[in-house]
Design a protein around this motif. Sequence first.
Motif, PDB file in Angstrom:
ATOM      1  N   GLY A  45     -53.033  59.893  68.139  1.00  0.00           N
ATOM      2  CA  GLY A  45     -54.270  59.132  67.945  1.00  0.00           C
ATOM      3  C   GLY A  45     -54.932  59.396  66.596  1.00  0.00           C
ATOM      4  N   PRO A  46     -55.130  60.672  66.239  1.00  0.00           N
ATOM      5  CA  PRO A  46     -55.708  60.948  64.923  1.00  0.00           C
ATOM      6  C   PRO A  46     -54.878  60.400  63.775  1.00  0.00           C
ATOM      7  N   SER A  47     -53.559  60.435  63.906  1.00  0.00           N
ATOM      8  CA  SER A  47     -52.691  59.931  62.838  1.00  0.00           C
ATOM      9  C   SER A  47     -52.932  58.451  62.581  1.00  0.00           C
ATOM     10  N   VAL A  48     -53.113  57.666  63.657  1.00  0.00           N
ATOM     11  CA  VAL A  48     -53.343  56.231  63.507  1.00  0.00           C
ATOM     12  C   VAL A  48     -54.687  55.981  62.828  1.00  0.00           C
ATOM     13  N   LEU A  49     -55.718  56.696  63.251  1.00  0.00           N
ATOM     14  CA  LEU A  49     -57.037  56.518  62.637  1.00  0.00           C
ATOM     15  C   LEU A  49     -57.032  56.924  61.169  1.00  0.00           C
TER      16      LEU A  49
ATOM     17  N   ALA B  74     -62.841  59.584  58.937  1.00  0.00           N
ATOM     18  CA  ALA B  74     -63.645  60.736  59.354  1.00  0.00           C
ATOM     19  C   ALA B  74     -63.442  61.045  60.836  1.00  0.00           C
ATOM     20  N   LEU B  75     -63.385  59.998  61.665  1.00  0.00           N
ATOM     21  CA  LEU B  75     -63.181  60.211  63.096  1.00  0.00           C
ATOM     22  C   LEU B  75     -61.811  60.822  63.379  1.00  0.00           C
ATOM     23  N   GLY B  76     -60.787  60.340  62.667  1.00  0.00           N
ATOM     24  CA  GLY B  76     -59.455  60.894  62.863  1.00  0.00           C
ATOM     25  C   GLY B  76     -59.375  62.360  62.475  1.00  0.00           C
ATOM     26  N   LEU B  77     -60.004  62.710  61.373  1.00  0.00           N
ATOM     27  CA  LEU B  77     -60.002  64.108  60.942  1.00  0.00           C
ATOM     28  C   LEU B  77     -60.813  64.980  61.896  1.00  0.00           C
TER      29      LEU B  77
END
Length: 454
Positions: free
Chosen positions: A350-354, A329-332
């Motif tokens: 960063g979002p891709s890793v999360l 959810a945080l990455g999205l």
Amino acid sequence: MRQGPALAALATAQFLVVLSTSIVNVALPAVSEGLALSSGALSWVVNAYVLAFGALLLPGGRLADLFGRRRMFAAGATVFALASLAAGLAPNAAALITARAVQGVGAALLAPAALALVLLVFPPGPAPAGAKRPGRGAALGVWGAVSGAGGAAGVILSGVLTEWYGWRAVFLVAVPLAAASLAATLLLVPADLPAGGDLDVVGALTSTAGLTALVYALAAGQPLAAVAGLVLLAVFADRQRRARAPLVPPRLLRTGRVAAANLAMTLLGAVWVGLFYFLPLYQQQVLGYGAMAAGLTQLPLALTVVAASTLAPRLPGRVGLAAALTALALGLGWLALARADGTFAVDLLGPSVLVGAGLGVAFVRLTALSTDGVPPADSGLAGGLVNTTRQIGGALGLALLTALAPTAADYRTAFATTALIAVLTTAAALLTLGPSTDAHTGAPANDPTRRQQS
């Protein structure tokens, strides 16, 4: 029987059917240009496959139990390969969308049979001491890894193939892969005995028609279709309580955490398909990436999915699953803040890793939970059900997202909506999967079945 190579052959089939959901995404602009598709028709290149796959998985799983898992695996792989060939050679949009739907039919026969064969090849419980084969938990870890990685890998492969060979290659590549998986499975996995019984034809028709109507209603904004879909699904639910041989026996939903895991998988499927539809469009149509760049910049996401899937069995039960879904959810949410002139390092890495970490753990854990404690006679059905909920969730999610965000310029709305769905998935998992869970299976710590998946 060589169980390691058998698992590789079956996992290849699962990788292929998941790959085929996302492998078209980077190629969509090229497909649109080559066949003159409108933006509305373009989403059906994805949804025709996802919908046919999801709507027919329950009958597909039941057929695997009734007539033999390896037999239905072979039938599904053959249909899938031929439809992939037809899609790659399609002369117009109608032919392409039709071929994609038939490809989904093949996947609906193939996927539940493949998972059922894994459950038969790897019996419950850990591998015996000194054995050179993985236990069922490790086998399902591999299964979850390829399920999660297939989405990201599809985007990467799509970019490379589209850039080098054109959009038709993204469909044609499935033909030799399906043939290789079929040949290896027939060689390595012995034929199983059919369970016998009857197919609930009325249930199959009402569930398929109801789900199709709901997806169409969301995609086309047709309230009457939504009403029809809900009525048909209500008829299906009533039928399952009364039928002599129901498509989804009520006992299955009362087994272990099957119902709860499938609810969460429905929501996760909406996130997964929506992400891999909108992320390449954002990269190409907003950031101006070429097909190759859009594909290669998915590599961190794909590698994180694989790494997280490998680590998933070692994480603590429900807490690990909740943490994974929170990371997703945080990455999205981070992606929803991406700029129209953003960069890979600031807005995507960063979002891709999360997102990769969340998807990798969640796919493994929910797949294991959805089959935990299921008897062998229902293994094909359980495999069909978990694939159904993921694919139908994806079809419904994509229809909703393309209605809310009809163009790539609306990417913020699309990513924010998927983040909200991920939050709902987290809540569903926390509320329905029980308070105290085993580190490997998610079963309660005092549950006698807790070691079945380890």
